[in-house]
Design a protein around this motif. Sequence first.
Motif, PDB file in Angstrom:
ATOM      1  N   ILE A  55       0.859  -1.078  -0.091  1.00 20.59           N
ATOM      2  CA  ILE A  55       0.037   0.087  -0.199  1.00 20.59           C
ATOM      3  C   ILE A  55       0.845   1.128  -0.045  1.00 20.59           C
ATOM      4  O   ILE A  55       0.616   2.154  -0.661  1.00 20.59           O
ATOM      5  CB  ILE A  55      -0.961  -0.117   1.212  1.00 20.59           C
ATOM      6  CG1 ILE A  55      -1.838  -1.304   1.068  1.00 20.59           C
ATOM      7  CG2 ILE A  55      -1.671   1.245   1.334  1.00 20.59           C
ATOM      8  CD1 ILE A  55      -2.540  -1.315   2.580  1.00 20.59           C
ATOM      9  N   ASN A  56       1.789   1.223   0.945  1.00 19.20           N
ATOM     10  CA  ASN A  56       2.784   2.330   0.789  1.00 19.20           C
ATOM     11  C   ASN A  56       3.414   2.711  -0.392  1.00 19.20           C
ATOM     12  O   ASN A  56       3.604   3.661  -1.066  1.00 19.20           O
ATOM     13  CB  ASN A  56       4.119   1.979   1.678  1.00 19.20           C
ATOM     14  CG  ASN A  56       4.602   3.022   2.358  1.00 19.20           C
ATOM     15  OD1 ASN A  56       4.329   4.275   1.938  1.00 19.20           O
ATOM     16  ND2 ASN A  56       5.812   3.106   3.102  1.00 19.20           N
ATOM     17  N   ASP A  57       3.842   1.429  -1.349  1.00 14.60           N
ATOM     18  CA  ASP A  57       4.279   1.592  -2.469  1.00 14.60           C
ATOM     19  C   ASP A  57       3.231   2.446  -3.651  1.00 14.60           C
ATOM     20  O   ASP A  57       3.681   3.168  -4.275  1.00 14.60           O
ATOM     21  CB  ASP A  57       4.523   0.371  -3.414  1.00 14.60           C
ATOM     22  CG  ASP A  57       6.115  -0.219  -2.564  1.00 14.60           C
ATOM     23  OD1 ASP A  57       6.719   0.462  -1.535  1.00 14.60           O
ATOM     24  OD2 ASP A  57       6.280  -1.364  -2.662  1.00 14.60           O
ATOM     25  N   CYS A  58       1.969   1.872  -3.384  1.00 17.49           N
ATOM     26  CA  CYS A  58       0.992   2.263  -4.243  1.00 17.49           C
ATOM     27  C   CYS A  58       0.679   3.944  -4.089  1.00 17.49           C
ATOM     28  O   CYS A  58       0.456   4.410  -5.072  1.00 17.49           O
ATOM     29  CB  CYS A  58      -0.165   1.443  -4.028  1.00 17.49           C
ATOM     30  SG  CYS A  58      -1.832   2.139  -4.671  1.00 17.49           S
ATOM     31  N   LEU A  59       0.854   4.353  -2.730  1.00 21.36           N
ATOM     32  CA  LEU A  59       0.224   5.581  -2.593  1.00 21.36           C
ATOM     33  C   LEU A  59       1.573   6.536  -3.021  1.00 21.36           C
ATOM     34  O   LEU A  59       1.415   7.589  -3.575  1.00 21.36           O
ATOM     35  CB  LEU A  59       0.290   5.841  -1.176  1.00 21.36           C
ATOM     36  CG  LEU A  59      -1.118   5.111  -0.536  1.00 21.36           C
ATOM     37  CD1 LEU A  59      -1.172   5.350   1.005  1.00 21.36           C
ATOM     38  CD2 LEU A  59      -2.235   5.908  -1.032  1.00 21.36           C
TER      39      LEU A  59
END
Lengths: 364, 303
Positions: free
Chosen positions: B269-273
Amino acid sequence: MNRFLAFVKKEFLHIFRDVRTMMILFIMPIAQILIFGFAITTEIKNASIAILDKSKDEVTRELTQKLLASDYYTVSDYLSSEAEIESSFTKGRNKMVVVYEPQFAQNYEKNGVAKVQLLCDASDPNTARILSQYATGIFASYGEMAQSNGIQAEVRMYYNENLDGFYMSIPGIMAMILMLVSAMMTSISITREKELGSMEVLLISPLKPIQIIFGKVTPYILMAIVNILSILALSYWVFNVPVKGSMALLLFECILFTVLALSLGILISTVAKNQMVAMFMSLFALMLPVILLSGFIFPIDNMPLVLQWLSNIIPPKWFIIIVKTIMLKGGGLAHVWKETLILVAFIVVFVGLSVKKFNVRLQD
Amino acid sequence: MIQFTNISKSFDEVKAVRNVSLSIDEGQLFGFIGPDGAGKTTLFRMLNSLLIADEGSIELFGLDPHKDYKKVRQIIGYMPGKFSLYYDLSIEENLNFFATVFGTTIEENYHLIEDIYKQIEPFKKRHAGKLSGGMKQKLALCCALIHKPKLLLLDEPTTGVDAVSRREFWDMLKSLKSKGITIVVSTPYMDEAGMCDSVALMQNGQIHAVESPKAIVDNFQKELLAVKCNDMYKALLTLRNYENCYNVYPFGEYLHYIDKRDSKPIEDINDCLLKHDLQEIEINPVKPDIEDCFIELTRKLSV
């Protein structure tokens, strides 16, 4: 019983703490009776007229004096020719022009006949008719004095010697005020509980529907009695309308009519969802028929047949007949028992309907 | 015991309550939780006999609210959602009126209302219309309690009342419960569910779950993440379109995120954001509360 008394006490508190309710209950009836008594009369006073006197002799002067002495007329113009008649109607407020023929006094003395012409502004037919009738009467009475021959009709107006319009309207005003105070105020006060949501709590309580209804009604009966007394007092002392019949009977009939109006109010409140609807229903469903069909303003005998039938189901019609009979004619119960029974029948029907319609739940 | 069996109720086209069955034990503090229009008030009015159910039956301490409505009405203390006392009567007059109407006196049941009444007694001469929301609610509670009901039925008592007063109100309910009164409350506030012994989650006229608040939370099996960053709205849209997203919704100052996968997806999720230029990202696992459970339940039903 305690429950019932607590309920009545609460209702009184509602009434006494609301300025508007108090105004409607006490100021409005008095204002209405004064307005109707002083302003809205079918009599004519001080109508302005013009005189076209082609003769200018002592007889025409005397006749004009007689007209003026009657209070019905004031002279605004003395005209000098026929040409001015038309404009005196159009530009001015003249309602009638009196034209005396030339050599009026001579003709009258020689032939016993003199001609006077009455020209009326008939854009208001009622006024025109009344004005011409008054004037004809005055001229006729002068003629009778001068030569006492021929057939004379002597008219006497029973029960209302002076033909006071106010005599006519007092029973109607009573009907209207009692209807307003009782029907409208109860229907509003019951629907207010529905609107506030307190009806929900009252329904849940062990109060019986009949206790709720009677609790609502009791204060208004007392208020109505106060109103009846103040109307009667005002009409007696301010307008000199006598009560010829039994006061006790009159009061009894008034209370009977109040109960009738209250039962109508309850019926309305079982149908109306909120105060607004209740008010409009009382105004349109009650006030208009009371004013138009009860014989208060328009004589029932002159109505089309259908409306005459319809007027039979307008309760105030019967109440007005009763009040007229007792107050003005001095009749007793023997004269009004039929109408009284009709009022009782109305009450039975309305109370029956509203008890049936009064719901112990929130929906049917 | 109160028992609803297959209760349904419609108003014209609207089905307000659909096939509801549940039971409430005596002495419980029971809550109906659900948004406005869920059918809570209709259900209450059927219980207190003001409405009749179209289908199904209700039993209330052995009575049928339809047939035995007179008896039922005597054992219920009902507080409608709207403040329905008399605005032009004072506190004292209102209370006296309801006491008399229910055939009792203030003195007789004073012990029941004492704790609550004491708080408003200094203003007892004041008209009810001039009271604050919290005081109105206390007065309404006193009036509902004055005849010592077996069942207290409170329809959204805390709507429109400030947080402190709400807290106080629930404390009052707890102390009433300890006096043996069964209490049924409805509320649109999820955070109040935790105060009840048992709650029913209600939506669109249906009951989704009847359990203790703890059990409801324990039944929540998904991993829940709280997400925070510099642009919350953009993050919400981004995560909604994220392929592994099961559900995401704003929750206070955070977004609550649930992933389709079972493994911990914080890194993903961190990557996606980050990929979408979002900064100051903060992602933490959190414990679900009753609101998360409610959202999850309604989601399950609507899918």
